[in-house]
Enzyme design. Structure first.
Site, PDB file in Angstrom:
ATOM      1  N   MET A 285       0.840  -1.199   0.000  1.00 35.79           N
ATOM      2  CA  MET A 285       0.000   0.000   0.000  1.00 35.79           C
ATOM      3  C   MET A 285       0.881   1.257   0.000  1.00 35.79           C
ATOM      4  O   MET A 285       0.431   2.351   0.316  1.00 35.79           O
ATOM      5  CB  MET A 285      -0.931   0.010   1.211  1.00 35.79           C
ATOM      6  N   GLY A 286       2.152   1.084  -0.335  1.00 31.44           N
ATOM      7  CA  GLY A 286       3.047   2.241  -0.429  1.00 31.44           C
ATOM      8  C   GLY A 286       3.543   2.707   0.926  1.00 31.44           C
ATOM      9  O   GLY A 286       3.455   1.980   1.917  1.00 31.44           O
TER      10      GLY A 286
ATOM     11  N   HIS B 250       9.117   1.104   3.150  1.00 32.70           N
ATOM     12  CA  HIS B 250      10.193   1.096   4.138  1.00 32.70           C
ATOM     13  C   HIS B 250      11.033  -0.159   3.900  1.00 32.70           C
ATOM     14  O   HIS B 250      10.757  -0.934   2.958  1.00 32.70           O
ATOM     15  CB  HIS B 250       9.619   1.142   5.561  1.00 32.70           C
TER      16      HIS B 250
ATOM     17  N   HIS C   5       9.268  -3.531   3.212  1.00 35.03           N
ATOM     18  CA  HIS C   5       8.831  -3.712   1.821  1.00 35.03           C
ATOM     19  C   HIS C   5      10.029  -4.036   0.926  1.00 35.03           C
ATOM     20  O   HIS C   5       9.969  -4.908   0.060  1.00 35.03           O
ATOM     21  CB  HIS C   5       8.185  -2.433   1.297  1.00 35.03           C
TER      22      HIS C   5
ATOM     23  N   GLN D   5     -10.419  -2.632   2.117  1.00 34.22           N
ATOM     24  CA  GLN D   5      -9.949  -3.271   3.351  1.00 34.22           C
ATOM     25  C   GLN D   5      -9.932  -2.330   4.555  1.00 34.22           C
ATOM     26  O   GLN D   5      -9.473  -2.706   5.619  1.00 34.22           O
ATOM     27  CB  GLN D   5      -8.584  -3.926   3.137  1.00 34.22           C
TER      28      GLN D   5
ATOM     29  N   GLN E 126      -3.123 -12.546   7.614  1.00 34.35           N
ATOM     30  CA  GLN E 126      -3.399 -12.281   6.200  1.00 34.35           C
ATOM     31  C   GLN E 126      -2.726 -13.336   5.313  1.00 34.35           C
ATOM     32  O   GLN E 126      -3.320 -13.843   4.366  1.00 34.35           O
ATOM     33  CB  GLN E 126      -2.873 -10.879   5.868  1.00 34.35           C
TER      34      GLN E 126
ATOM     35  N   LEU F  69       8.877  -2.441  11.457  1.00 31.38           N
ATOM     36  CA  LEU F  69       8.654  -1.345  10.504  1.00 31.38           C
ATOM     37  C   LEU F  69       7.216  -1.417  10.006  1.00 31.38           C
ATOM     38  O   LEU F  69       6.681  -2.498   9.768  1.00 31.38           O
ATOM     39  CB  LEU F  69       9.620  -1.467   9.326  1.00 31.38           C
TER      40      LEU F  69
ATOM     41  N   SER G 280       4.243   1.249   7.736  1.00 36.12           N
ATOM     42  CA  SER G 280       3.951   2.556   7.113  1.00 36.12           C
ATOM     43  C   SER G 280       3.290   3.479   8.120  1.00 36.12           C
ATOM     44  O   SER G 280       3.395   4.698   8.018  1.00 36.12           O
ATOM     45  CB  SER G 280       3.026   2.357   5.918  1.00 36.12           C
ATOM     46  N   ARG G 281       2.592   2.902   9.084  1.00 39.46           N
ATOM     47  CA  ARG G 281       1.876   3.735  10.061  1.00 39.46           C
ATOM     48  C   ARG G 281       2.800   4.312  11.127  1.00 39.46           C
ATOM     49  O   ARG G 281       2.399   5.231  11.829  1.00 39.46           O
ATOM     50  CB  ARG G 281       0.756   2.924  10.726  1.00 39.46           C
TER      51      ARG G 281
HETATM   52  P1  AMP Z   1       1.509  -2.996   3.441  1.00 40.45           P
HETATM   53  O1  AMP Z   1       2.070  -1.958   2.526  1.00 40.45           O
HETATM   54  O2  AMP Z   1       1.492  -2.604   4.873  1.00 40.45           O
HETATM   55  O3  AMP Z   1       0.188  -3.545   2.939  1.00 40.45           O
HETATM   56  O4  AMP Z   1       2.517  -4.219   3.397  1.00 40.45           O
HETATM   57  C1  AMP Z   1       2.888  -4.807   2.172  1.00 40.45           C
HETATM   58  C2  AMP Z   1       3.695  -6.055   2.453  1.00 40.45           C
HETATM   59  O5  AMP Z   1       4.858  -5.704   3.184  1.00 40.45           O
HETATM   60  C3  AMP Z   1       2.923  -7.065   3.304  1.00 40.45           C
HETATM   61  O6  AMP Z   1       3.181  -8.367   2.812  1.00 40.45           O
HETATM   62  C4  AMP Z   1       3.517  -6.869   4.672  1.00 40.45           C
HETATM   63  O7  AMP Z   1       3.468  -8.037   5.481  1.00 40.45           O
HETATM   64  C5  AMP Z   1       4.954  -6.532   4.317  1.00 40.45           C
HETATM   65  N1  AMP Z   1       5.567  -5.828   5.442  1.00 40.45           N
HETATM   66  C6  AMP Z   1       5.059  -4.765   6.122  1.00 40.45           C
HETATM   67  N2  AMP Z   1       5.875  -4.431   7.145  1.00 40.45           N
HETATM   68  C7  AMP Z   1       6.915  -5.302   7.118  1.00 40.45           C
HETATM   69  C8  AMP Z   1       8.077  -5.476   7.909  1.00 40.45           C
HETATM   70  N3  AMP Z   1       8.339  -4.707   8.956  1.00 40.45           N
HETATM   71  N4  AMP Z   1       8.916  -6.479   7.603  1.00 40.45           N
HETATM   72  C9  AMP Z   1       8.670  -7.293   6.540  1.00 40.45           C
HETATM   73  N5  AMP Z   1       7.591  -7.180   5.737  1.00 40.45           N
HETATM   74  C10 AMP Z   1       6.720  -6.191   6.022  1.00 40.45           C
END
Ligand code: AMP
Length: 285
Positions: free
Chosen positions: A30-31, A34, A37, A61, A154, A185, A187-188
C-alpha cells in the site's frame, strides 16, 4: 522502471513476459515504503526475472472508521526508491481502475482462520484483502508473490484462498524487518508522535519476554500472556486490542504450549493501530 496504471496494460505486459518464459514476482503493497517492503522487493529481484511492485491503498480493506484518508501516500519518494531497487514495473492503479463503477464482486475466505486475531476487530477487512489480492494476481499473473510475516493472519488466509481457488502462484513469506529498538517497521509508524514512538517498542518487548519465558519452561499460555500483559501495561500510552497465543499453522488458540506457536499482539497508540508477532518453537522436554 515503468509505471503502469491500467490493469489492461499490466495484463498485456505480463502475458508477454510469460510467453517468453520469464518468471514474474509480485510484491503487493500500500506504499509508504520502508525497509520491510524493500526486503520483499530484493527477494523478488534476486529470484525472479521480472518484478512488479503494486502500490494500491485498497479502500475495500478499510473499515468506515479506519484511517483510509490519513494513510500516508509519499508517491514520489516511493517511486524513487523502487526505481533504484531494480523493479521493472510499479503498478499503481487508481481506485476506479481497480473497482470501476458497477464492480460488485468479493472474494471471501470462511472458516477458523477468520475467527481470531484481527478478524473480529476489523469486520470485512480480510474480504477486502482477498478481493484485491485475487484481482492483483489476475492482472499481474505472477509466478511468485512476496509477503511479510508481519501480516501473519493475512498470509494464512491468502494461502488458503490460493489453495481453494487453484490459483497458480507460490507464496513466499519473509521475516519481519525491525527498527534497532525492535519496533516492526510499518507505514503507520510515521504517523506516531515522538512520545508514542518511544512507547511503541514495548510490543516487541512483550513478545520477546513471552518467548524468553517459554524458553525457561513455561507451558501454560495463560501464564505467558499474563506476563506479556504486565509488560505492555508499563506503557500507559499503549492500549492493547488483543494479545493472543495461537498455533502457528492454524491460528487456533492454545492452552498448553507445544510445537510451533505464534505470539501476536495488536495495540493502539492514540489512533494508530500497530500489530506485531513472533513465531516460537516450543522446546520439547
Ligand atoms: P503494506 O504496505 O502494509 O500492505 O505491506 C505490504 C507487504 O509488506 C505485506 O506483505 C507486509 O506483510 C509486508 N511488510 C510490512 N511491514 C513489514 C516489515 N516490517 N517487515 C517485513 N515485511 C513487512
Amino acid at each position: 522502471m515503468r509505471i503502469v496504471r491500467s490493469t489492461t496494460r499490466q495484463r498485456v505486459l505480463s502475458a508477454g513476459w510469460r510467453r517468453k518464459g520469464l518468471c514474474i514476482g509480485l510484491v503487493p503493497t500500500m506504499g509508504a515504503l520502508h525497509a520491510g517492503h524493500l526486503s520483499l522487493v530484493r527477494a523478488s529481484t534476486e529470484q525472479c526475472d521480472r518484478t512488479v511492485v503494486s502500490i494500491f491503498v485498497n479502500p475495500l480493506q478499510f473499515g468506515p472508521r479506519e484511517d483510509l484518508r490519513e494513510y500516508p501516500r509519499p508517491r514520489i519518494s516511493d517511486r524513487n526508491l523502487l526505481a533504484r531497487s531494480g523493479v521493472h514495473v510499479l503498478f499503481a492503479p487508481s481506485a476506479v481502475a481497480m473497482y470501476p463503477p458497477g464492480f460488485t464482486t468479493a472474494v471471501e475466505v470462511h472458516g477458523s482462520l477468520l475467527q481470531g486475531l484481527c478478524a473480529p476487530f476489523r469486520p470485512g477487512h480480510f474480504r477486502g484483502v482477498t478481493t484485491v489480492v485475487t484481482k492483483l494476481l489476475h492482472v499481474v499473473q505472477p509466478h511468485v508473490v512476496y509477503f511479510g510475516q508481519k501480516d501473519a493472519q493475512q498470509n494464512k488466509i491468502i494461502q488458503q484462498m490460493t489453495r481453494d481457488l487453484d490459483l497458480d502462484c507460490s507464496l513466499k513469506v519473509l521475516p519481519i524487518v525491525r527498527e534497532p529498538d525492535g519496533l516492526a517497521l510499518s507505514s503507520r509508524n510515521r504517523l506516531l508522535t515522538a512520545m508514542q514512538r518511544r512507547s511503541a517498542p514495548v510490543l516487541y518487548g512483550a513478545l520477546c519476554a513471552g518467548r524468553a519465558l517459554i524458553g525457561r519452561g513455561a507451558r501454560r499460555a495463560s501464564v505467558v500472556r499474563a506476563v506479556m500483559r504486565r509488560i505492555l501495561a508499563t506503557e500507559s500510552r499503549v492500549r492493547v486490542q488483543y494479545l493472543a497465543i495461537v498455533r502457528a499453522q492454524t491460528l487456533q488458540p492454545v492452552a498448553r504450549l507445544r510445537g510451533k506457536i505464534l505470539l501476536a499482539v495488536a495495540a493502539w497508540l492514540g489512533h494508530i493501530r500497530l500489530i506485531d508477532n513472533l513465531v516460537v518453537r516450543v522446546p520439547q522436554r
